[in-house]
Scaffold this motif. Structure first.
Motif, short mmCIF file in Angstrom:
data_model
loop_
_atom_site.label_atom_id
_atom_site.label_comp_id
_atom_site.label_asym_id
_atom_site.label_seq_id
_atom_site.Cartn_x
_atom_site.Cartn_y
_atom_site.Cartn_z
N GLY A 35 -3.89 7.18 -9.18
CA GLY A 35 -3.77 5.73 -9.27
C GLY A 35 -4.79 5.03 -8.38
N LEU A 36 -4.33 4.59 -7.21
CA LEU A 36 -5.19 3.84 -6.30
C LEU A 36 -6.14 4.72 -5.50
CD1 LEU A 36 -2.64 1.20 -4.97
CD2 LEU A 36 -4.41 0.91 -6.71
N GLY A 37 -5.89 6.01 -5.47
CA GLY A 37 -6.79 6.93 -4.77
C GLY A 37 -6.61 6.95 -3.26
N LEU A 38 -5.40 6.62 -2.79
CA LEU A 38 -5.12 6.60 -1.36
C LEU A 38 -5.08 8.03 -0.82
CD1 LEU A 38 -4.45 4.41 0.74
CD2 LEU A 38 -2.05 4.85 0.30
N LEU A 41 -5.41 10.13 5.29
CA LEU A 41 -5.66 9.29 6.47
C LEU A 41 -5.41 7.82 6.17
CD1 LEU A 41 -8.78 10.97 8.10
CD2 LEU A 41 -6.41 11.04 8.89
N SER A 42 -5.78 7.40 5.00
CA SER A 42 -5.54 6.01 4.61
C SER A 42 -4.04 5.76 4.45
CB SER A 42 -6.26 5.69 3.31
OG SER A 42 -7.65 5.80 3.48
N ARG A 43 -3.33 6.74 3.92
CA ARG A 43 -1.88 6.63 3.76
C ARG A 43 -1.21 6.51 5.13
NH1 ARG A 43 -1.39 10.78 0.97
NH2 ARG A 43 -0.47 12.20 2.47
N LEU A 44 -1.70 7.29 6.10
CA LEU A 44 -1.18 7.22 7.46
C LEU A 44 -1.43 5.83 8.05
CD1 LEU A 44 0.09 8.55 9.93
CD2 LEU A 44 -2.18 9.38 10.53
N GLU A 45 -2.61 5.29 7.86
CA GLU A 45 -2.92 3.95 8.35
C GLU A 45 -2.00 2.91 7.72
OE1 GLU A 45 -4.39 0.76 10.36
OE2 GLU A 45 -4.79 2.87 10.80
N LEU A 46 -1.75 3.04 6.43
CA LEU A 46 -0.85 2.11 5.74
C LEU A 46 0.55 2.20 6.34
CD1 LEU A 46 -0.19 0.06 3.53
CD2 LEU A 46 0.09 2.00 1.95
N MET A 47 1.04 3.41 6.59
CA MET A 47 2.38 3.59 7.17
C MET A 47 2.45 2.94 8.56
SD MET A 47 4.12 5.02 4.87
CE MET A 47 3.16 4.92 3.37
N VAL A 58 8.90 5.06 9.71
CA VAL A 58 8.85 5.90 8.51
C VAL A 58 8.91 7.36 8.97
CG1 VAL A 58 7.54 6.54 6.46
CG2 VAL A 58 7.46 4.19 7.30
N PRO A 59 10.00 8.08 8.62
CA PRO A 59 10.08 9.49 9.00
C PRO A 59 8.90 10.27 8.40
CG PRO A 59 12.18 8.70 8.17
CD PRO A 59 11.17 7.62 7.91
N GLU A 60 8.46 11.30 9.12
CA GLU A 60 7.28 12.07 8.68
C GLU A 60 7.46 12.62 7.27
OE1 GLU A 60 4.72 15.90 10.13
OE2 GLU A 60 5.75 14.73 11.64
N ALA A 61 8.66 13.09 6.96
CA ALA A 61 8.91 13.63 5.61
C ALA A 61 8.74 12.55 4.56
CB ALA A 61 10.32 14.22 5.54
N ASP A 62 9.17 11.32 4.86
CA ASP A 62 9.01 10.21 3.92
C ASP A 62 7.55 9.85 3.76
OD1 ASP A 62 11.73 10.17 3.62
OD2 ASP A 62 12.04 8.28 4.68
N ALA A 63 6.81 9.88 4.86
CA ALA A 63 5.38 9.57 4.80
C ALA A 63 4.66 10.59 3.92
CB ALA A 63 4.78 9.55 6.20
N ASP A 64 5.03 11.86 4.03
CA ASP A 64 4.43 12.89 3.19
C ASP A 64 4.78 12.68 1.72
OD1 ASP A 64 3.28 14.08 5.41
OD2 ASP A 64 4.85 15.61 5.61
N ALA A 65 6.01 12.25 1.47
CA ALA A 65 6.46 12.03 0.09
C ALA A 65 5.73 10.87 -0.56
CB ALA A 65 7.97 11.79 0.06
N GLN A 66 5.20 9.95 0.23
CA GLN A 66 4.51 8.79 -0.32
C GLN A 66 3.24 9.18 -1.07
OE1 GLN A 66 5.77 5.92 -0.64
NE2 GLN A 66 7.50 6.27 0.69
N GLN A 67 2.77 10.40 -0.88
CA GLN A 67 1.57 10.87 -1.57
C GLN A 67 1.73 10.75 -3.08
OE1 GLN A 67 0.36 14.78 -0.44
NE2 GLN A 67 -1.13 14.96 -2.07
#
Length: 92
Positions: A35-38, A41-47, A58-67
């Motif tokens: 989709g957006l190509g996040l 590292l960019s996902r981490l910055e967004l979180m 945001v729990p680490e597991a949830d942050a990983d699931a956001q991929q």
């Protein structure tokens, strides 16, 4: 609340992460490669930006699931972490 968070995410992607976000993004648009190509590292910055702006953690597991999440799922997750109800039935 939902629209505010959605707009915050899109603005952060455009202005902080410098990701070219098309105008026709929907809640069904994936955040990742299909989709957006996040990227990670960019996902981490967004979180981090979401945590600071909305006083959430945001729990680490949830942050990983956001991929694999869509924009709508991410917004619903932020609402849920703030203690609100998941809106529009888009949540996971």
């Amino acid at each position: 609340m939902r629209d505010e968070i959605r707009e915050f995410v899109l603005t952060t992607l455009r202005e902080v992460i410098n990701l070219p976000v098309p105008d026709d993004v929907t809640d069904a648009t994936p955040l990742g490669e299909s989709g957006l190509g996040l990227e990670s590292l960019s996902r981490l910055e967004l979180m981090i930006q979401l945590e600071e702006a909305y006083g959430i953690e945001v729990p680490e597991a949830d942050a990983d699931a956001q991929q694999n999440a869509t924009l709508g799922e991410l917004v619903n997750d932020v609402i849920a972490l703030r203690g609100g109800a998941v809106a529009d039935g888009v949540g996971r």
